[in-house]
Design a protein around this motif. Structure first.
Motif, PDB file in Angstrom:
ATOM      1  N   LEU B  24      47.027  13.033  57.526  1.00  0.00           N
ATOM      2  CA  LEU B  24      46.850  13.499  56.152  1.00  0.00           C
ATOM      3  C   LEU B  24      45.524  14.214  55.947  1.00  0.00           C
ATOM      4  O   LEU B  24      45.439  15.208  55.248  1.00  0.00           O
ATOM      5  N   VAL B  27      45.661  17.626  57.250  1.00  0.00           N
ATOM      6  CA  VAL B  27      46.452  18.445  56.318  1.00  0.00           C
ATOM      7  C   VAL B  27      45.564  18.897  55.166  1.00  0.00           C
ATOM      8  O   VAL B  27      45.563  20.064  54.762  1.00  0.00           O
ATOM      9  N   VAL B  68      43.145  19.190  42.676  1.00  0.00           N
ATOM     10  CA  VAL B  68      44.297  18.889  43.526  1.00  0.00           C
ATOM     11  C   VAL B  68      43.839  18.180  44.791  1.00  0.00           C
ATOM     12  O   VAL B  68      44.465  17.209  45.241  1.00  0.00           O
ATOM     13  N   THR B  69      42.710  18.647  45.340  1.00  0.00           N
ATOM     14  CA  THR B  69      42.181  17.984  46.532  1.00  0.00           C
ATOM     15  C   THR B  69      41.893  16.523  46.242  1.00  0.00           C
ATOM     16  O   THR B  69      42.195  15.638  47.055  1.00  0.00           O
ATOM     17  N   ILE B  71      43.355  14.649  44.110  1.00  0.00           N
ATOM     18  CA  ILE B  71      44.598  13.876  44.046  1.00  0.00           C
ATOM     19  C   ILE B  71      45.095  13.568  45.453  1.00  0.00           C
ATOM     20  O   ILE B  71      45.508  12.449  45.760  1.00  0.00           O
ATOM     21  N   ILE B  72      45.033  14.587  46.320  1.00  0.00           N
ATOM     22  CA  ILE B  72      45.530  14.355  47.676  1.00  0.00           C
ATOM     23  C   ILE B  72      44.694  13.276  48.360  1.00  0.00           C
ATOM     24  O   ILE B  72      45.229  12.401  49.057  1.00  0.00           O
ATOM     25  N   LEU B  75      45.857  10.013  47.253  1.00  0.00           N
ATOM     26  CA  LEU B  75      47.103   9.662  47.933  1.00  0.00           C
ATOM     27  C   LEU B  75      46.806   9.102  49.315  1.00  0.00           C
ATOM     28  O   LEU B  75      47.439   8.137  49.761  1.00  0.00           O
TER      29      LEU B  75
END
Lengths: 677, 115, 498
Positions: B24, B27, B68-69, B71-72, B75
């Protein structure tokens, strides 16, 4: 005309159907009375329009209210002989059937639902014929389809009923799509839905468009009226309660197609004659359906199958007549509509009589019946009336209508067409006679000896009586109807004594005699011929000319196969193909792995061959080979381990990105192809 | 021109990373590379135009990217804490067994509250 | 005169209320009784207060019909205006804001009952939902590519929280995929925008359009177009950029799926429409119709065929969402007033119908029904929920008199009008496939015999929002003028469309 009759005639049944569940709360009696009163009201309103049309005293045949004002679409009614004729038939017939249902459906479960859909059915069918524009007509057209779907699967606990309902819906939907496409095409070239404007502007439509429109509308009519090759739903629809079948056959649903074609002649005017191949297509579809339907009726062991196939066949007669319109006379048009009326009466009567039998015996298999003559004398009498009326023995109504049809077909000059119709007439007598012999005349069967037989309830006989009288006397009113339709057709009663009658009767005899020999006399010779020489024919008839098999095997299975294949691709291929693609590019860019190169060059010929084969067969097994082949080319251990992914139900992130890149590539190619020309 | 080639290269590396990496975090790094490539292109063209709007845009675009980063990253933390793995393929495999244990259980509990 | 405050007030109020929601819901959780009533009261206040500025804006806009097709409103006064975000008000953005608010309110009502109030992070769920509604209204009001990008990315990224709510491995995985796709999309868009900015020197819709019309060499523009189109295609789930959608919608809780399909999906079509029709207007700026037609055909075919093969019903409906994208693209492709009208109508109807289906599925999934096989005989065990699903499904299939019929009809007619009959034919054929698999679902629900006959008690509260939407599709089907009247001014403002 009563005030607003043209609106109320369809608004009343449609809206009051919504109140049926409420009224049903008050009790069974109230619900029944309500249904009868509503259908009676519709009949009264429909009938009140008759004098105005007959004497041509209408000042304002159209009235509209704004509906979708943004697009300039109005809702409205269109009063002309055609629509009033149909409205009267539907309203009156609906009334009769509702009365019949009081007896036939008594004690069933879910009667509120039954009456709700019946009233909605009647209302939307009247709405269909009274509409003054295509869009409104289409909405009602679909509502008629929906109602019949729900009514056919009325006994929803029986899987066959529900299956039949779905079949009805899907098959007629093919026609709906055709009709919708035709309406859209017409709108695209005329910019209007209204019938009035269409009549005025139709000359402006280029002939190719008009041809497309006419054929698409024919497709719509073929599906709705159960003509070849989309006729198989009508037999399946026999799973419905008999009263529903009677309504479906007598006045609603299947008659919508006839109405559409008849209406097209009014909308297109003389232009209808100039459309290439259209009229012959209508006539030939009709004639072939008439013959095929009749032969299917000879074979069926199901007592309700006889009128079902009979309707297919009789509507074929009507279509044939409609297709026989010539520039000089509209005799064929009138003949088709006149036959439609007589068919409504005798077919309705036929169903009501059969309903009584099924009600009492609890079976639909004619092979189990026999000798009912003594037990049910009134029903027997009614069936004899049906037989005469259906085959067209003078002076019953369809004698005149069939005479008109044949004489108008003669005027087209196509002898083959006339012969087909004669053959259909002959077979008509054959199957009707067969069903009467099997049911009423031969020895009482073992099955029947166990049941207590009795005549049908009084209230059911009442409806049948009215229809029987109409069947017998209707033909004599032919001239009045012709005047009502403003058509200059003279039906001579003296025609009964002409030579054409003689030919007609001979034809009937030709059809009836072998049947008499087979079933009543049990002639050994005929029986043996039937067993041996005609065996292949028997198989063909047993499978209904293989239409259903075709639909089942090719279309349903085919689509299933394609979609399953696609699902595989989604799970495996969609994942792997772009994956392979991405990996391939990276590998090549990285400086050509020997392994991959070897794999490509060694395996390429085999891969191509397999690809061709797999495309040719298109089966799932070969698709697998194909996918595996791609895998092998990639010859990558990670990819091979990814074959475990087959079982996961969603793809992995990399697949998504690869698919998106693929899309990006397609975008690029398309842009290069379209923008830099 | 050099900068355009640089940004294109960054984009390509980012996409390559997305296609091949399973961890992840990697990614995430690839995603960041793509975002940087796009931003670089923007700065480049904005500076050639000599207008401030480009820079203004860039600051805002960066902020959404950062969100967004974030949030990732969150996760990632959830994945490693709850399921003990940061491998996206392993996460995909977990999915198969989960319908019975995961959502099913909590749903049956909620069912009682709702009815 | 419309001021900047009038425009930003709806957005500000949604964002403000979303912040307030967290403490309020937390406080309510501690109370003993009246929980539901209080929550309902709070959220209805929120929506009413937020709806007032939108109504005010609409009234003000229609009060003084302006000669221009739109109103440009900047955040600051002249000298600094080029740095500031710009809002643009026209009939279309007002229409979108109204339907976003109304549909959002109904789906919100469903989520209040669906997501358990006493569960711990539920207050965040509501808060995120409100903030997304605010952002998406912001998207509708934006007047330059920058503002559009910011608001749209915010709502798209924010929706990941809704998918993730249950934190199951599948939702985690799906959200991850969704987020990565979104960020790739946004990178592509920024890449494309940078080129557009390089060519024109501005980002304002109208200024960009004027500059592009005057542009002679279009090679760079085409490059930009590829990136922008690919980016927005990922977000709108056009095939083959669609793969995140079924996973995401299947893994999310039903209330999120309903909300996403009703707002985010429709929002993404709106963005596509705005950029393609209003900025890259064919044929004066760029001729992209043939290319888009191919994609729309692909989307319709693949979406419907994939749906045909699904066993999981929720995934089936998610694939219907993809097919819906295809039907919307048909209308965009036609570039006719009728097409735009059909499109805007389809936004509403598609949103309502998918939301309705997901809501009904939410109840059914709760009871443990997931695959088609499970759905056997559900029609008799849960009559109301099944009826709602049935009507929604009929609306998908385009059965009159439900609203789906008028929507599809407008779309296909516009394609024929634009000489794209082949596209209309594909659309109609795929509609038949659609009818086939939807009837298969109905067949399972009503015809098959269930494993057990007992009736299941249906949650009445959840049925309320569902039946509001059912009523909407019936009313809009019989009398579409209500909405078409709102769309009418939009069509009047399209002088640049032939």
């Amino acid at each position: 005309m009563l005030p607003y009759a043209s609106w109320l005639v369809w608004v009343i049944p449609t809206l009051s159907s919504l109140f049926v569940p409420l009224v049903a709360r008050l009790g069974g009696k109230a619900r029944d009375c309500f249904a009868v009163i509503v259908s009676l009201a519709a009949t009264v309103f429909a009938f009140s329009m008759v004098p105005d049309v007959y004497f041509d005293t209408l000042t304002n045949p159209e009235s509209t209210v704004p509906w979708i004002s943004t697009l300039g679409i109005n809702a409205g009614v269109f009063i002309d002989p055609l629509s009033v004729l149909f409205a009267n038939l539907i309203a009156f017939f609906g009334f009769i059937i509702i009365i019949y249902s009081l007896g036939y459906m008594a004690g069933e479960e879910g009667l509120a639902r039954y009456y709700f859909f019946m009233l909605l059915f009647i209302g939307s069918m009247i709405g269909l014929v009274m509409s003054d524009n295509f869009l409104q007509m289409f909405v009602f057209w679909e509502m008629v389809g929906l109602c019949s779907y729900s009514l056919v699967s009325f006994w929803y606990k029986r899987p066959e009923s529900v299956g039949a309902g779905i079949k009805v819906f899907l098959m007629t939907r093919v026609g709906d799509v055709c009709l919708l496409a035709a309406i859209a095409l017409l709108y695209a070239s005329l910019g209007t839905f209204s019938f009035h404007d269409t009549i005025a502007k139709i000359g402006a439509v280029p002939l190719p468009t008009l041809t497309a429109v006419a054929f698409l509308m024919l497709g719509g009519a073929v599906a709705k009226s159960a003509q070849l090759p989309l006729h198989t739903w009508l037999y399946s629809a026999m799973e419905a309660p008999t009263s529903v079948s009677a309504l479906l056959h007598g006045a609603t649903m299947v008659k919508a197609g006839v109405y559409l074609i008849a209406r097209l002649f009014i909308l297109f005017g003389p232009l209808a004659l100039s459309i290439p191949m259209w009229l012959p297509s209508v006539a030939w579809i009709g004639a072939i359906t008439a013959f095929v339907g009749a032969t299917l009726a000879v074979h069926t062991p199901d007592i309700k199958g006889v009128p079902a196939y009979s309707t297919i066949s009789q509507i074929g007669f009507m279509m044939a007549a409609l297709g026989a319109v010539s520039p000089t006379s509209s005799q064929g048009w009138f003949a088709g509509l006149f036959h439609m009326l007589s068919h409504a009466f005798f077919q309705g009567l036929g169903f009501l009589a059969i309903g009584g039998i099924v009600h009492t015996l609890g079976t639909r298999d004619m092979r189990l019946m026999g000798g009912l003559r003594k037990a049910m004398p009134i029903t027997f009498g009614l069936s004899i009336v049906v037989m005469f009326a259906r085959t067209g023995v003078p002076p019953f109504a369809s004698f005149f209508s069939k005479g008109l049809i044949i004489s108008s077909l003669w005027s087209t000059g196509d002898v083959l067409l006339v012969l087909t119709i004669y053959a259909a007439t002959s077979v008509t007598f054959a199957y009707t006679l067969r069903s009467i012999i099997l049911t009423f005349l031969r020895e009482k069967s073992d099955y029947l000896k166990k049941i207590h037989l009795h005549e049908a309830p009084k209230i059911m006989l009442f409806s049948s009586g009215i229809l029987a009288v109409l069947c017998a006397a209707w033909g004599l009113l032919g001239n009045l109807v012709a005047k009502f339709m403003h058509v200059s057709v003279e039906i001579g009663l003296s025609e009964v004594y002409s030579s054409s009658t003689l030919i007609f009767l001979i034809v009937l005899f030709l059809g009836g005699f072998p049947v008499y020999l087979t079933y009543s006399r049990k002639s050994v010779l005929i029986e043996r011929t039937r067993r041996t020489l005609l065996a292949p024919l028997n198989t063909v008839l047993e499978h209904g000319y293989f239409f259903d098999d075709f639909y089942e095997k090719v279309i349903v299975k085919g689509f299933g196969g394609i979609s399953k294949g696609l699902r595989r691709i989604e799970v495996t291929g969609f994942g792997r193909l772009p994956y392979f693609f991405a990996h391939g590019i990276i590998r090549i860019a990285n400086g050509a792995h020997k392994h991959v190169e070897n794999a490509i060059f060694n395996r390429l010929p085999q891969f191509t061959a397999n690809g061709v084969i797999s495309l040719a067969h298109g089966t799932r097994e070969y698709l697998d080979v194909f996918v595996d082949e791609i895998l092998y080319i990639a010859a990558n251990r990670t990819l091979l381990s990814a074959s475990k992914l087959r079982k996961t139900y969603s793809g992995s992130l990399q697949h998504f990105i690869a698919a998106a890149l693929l899309g990006f590539l397609i975008l690029l190619i398309l842009i290069i192809a379209t923008m830099f020309r | 021109m050099d900068y355009v080639i640089l940004s294109m290269t960054l984009l390509a590396i980012g996409i390559y990373g997305l296609l091949t990496k399973r961890h992840l975090l990697k990614v995430l790094i690839s995603v960041e590379l793509i975002a940087t490539a796009a931003s670089m292109n923007f700065v480049l063209l904005a500076s050639s135009l000599n207008k401030a709007l480009g820079e203004a845009f860039l600051i805002l675009a960066f902020s959404t990217d950062t969100c967004v980063t974030g949030i990732i990253l969150a996760l990632l933390v959830i994945a490693s804490k709850k399921y003990g793995t940061c491998d996206i393929r392993k996460l995909a495999k977990l999915e198969q067994h989960e319908t019975i244990e995961g959502e099913g259980k909590s749903d049956s509990k909620i069912k009682e509250d709702i009815v | 005169m419309i001021e900047i405050l009038d425009v930003s007030l709806p957005i500000i109020s949604f964002v403000l209320f979303s912040l307030l929601t967290i403490p309020v819901v937390k406080a309510m959780r501690k109370r003993k009784g009246m929980k539901t009533v209080l929550t309902l009261g709070w959220f209805s206040t929120v929506f009413i207060i937020a709806a007032i500025p939108i109504a005010n804006l609409a009234i003000k806009y229609y009060e003084h019909p302006s000669p221009q097709p739109f109103l440009n409103i900047t955040l600051t006064s002249e000298p600094l205006a080029i740095f500031s975000s710009t809002f643009m008000i026209d009939a279309m953005s007002i229409y979108m804001a109204i339907i976003f608010t109304i549909v959002g309110a109904v789906t919100f009502l469903y989520s209040i009952f669906y997501i358990n109030l006493s569960e711990r992070p539920s207050e965040r769920y509501y808060s995120v939902m409100l903030i997304i509604i605010g952002c998406i209204i912001g998207t509708a009001f934006s007047g330059d590519l920058l503002t559009l990008f910011i608001f749209w990315e915010a709502s798209a990224a924010g929706s990941s929280f809704l998918m993730l709510y249950r934190k199951t491995p599948s939702s985690l995985h799906a959200t991850l995929k969704y987020l990565v796709m979104i960020i790739i999309a946004s990178a592509f868009i920024v890449y494309g925008l940078s080129i557009v900015y390089g060519i024109t020197g501005t980002l304002n819709f109208w200024a960009v359009k004027q500059a592009l019309i005057a542009l002679e060499d279009k090679h760079l523009l085409v490059t930009a177009f590829i990136f922008i189109a690919a980016g927005y295609a990922i977000e709108a789930a056009v095939v083959p950029f669609h793969m995140w959608l079924p996973d995401a919608y299947t893994a999310a809780p039903a209330s999120s799926s309903a909300f996403l399909s009703a707002l985010i999906d429709q929002g993404s079509y709106y963005v596509l429409l705005r950029v393609l029709i209003y900025i890259l207007t064919p044929p004066t700026v760029l001729e992209w119709t043939v290319m888009l037609a191919v994609f729309s055909a692909l989307t319709m075919i693949v979406g419907n065929l994939l749906a045909l093969a699904q066993e999981n019903v929720k995934r089936l409906i998610a694939n219907v969402c993809i097919a819906d994208v295809g039907y919307n693209l048909v209308a965009i492709t036609s570039v006719t007033p009728l097409g735009i009208m059909g499109n805007l109508y389809f936004f509403l109807i598609g949103g309502i119908t998918t939301a309705l289906s997901f809501m009904a599925l939410g109840i059914l999934n709760r009871m443990g029904f997931e695959t088609l096989e499970d759905f056997s005989g559900v029609g008799r065990r849960m009559p109301f929920t099944s009826l709602a699903l049935l009507l929604g499904v009929f609306s998908f299939a385009g059965v009159p008199p439900l609203a789906g019929f008028i929507a599809k009809y407008l779309v296909f007619t516009s394609a024929i009008e634009a000489n794209l009959s082949w596209l209309a034919v594909i659309g109609v054929l795929t509609s038949i496939i659609q009818a086939a698999y939807l009837l298969r679902l109905i067949n399972y629900m009503y015809a098959k015999t269930p494993q057990e006959e007992t009736k299941i008690k249906e949650p009445k509260k959840l049925l309320v929002p569902i039946f509001i939407l059912v009523a909407a599709i019936i009313i809009l089907g019989v009398y579409p003028t209500i909405v078409l009247n709102l769309i009418e001014p939009v069509i009047q403002q399209l002088p640049f469309i032939p």
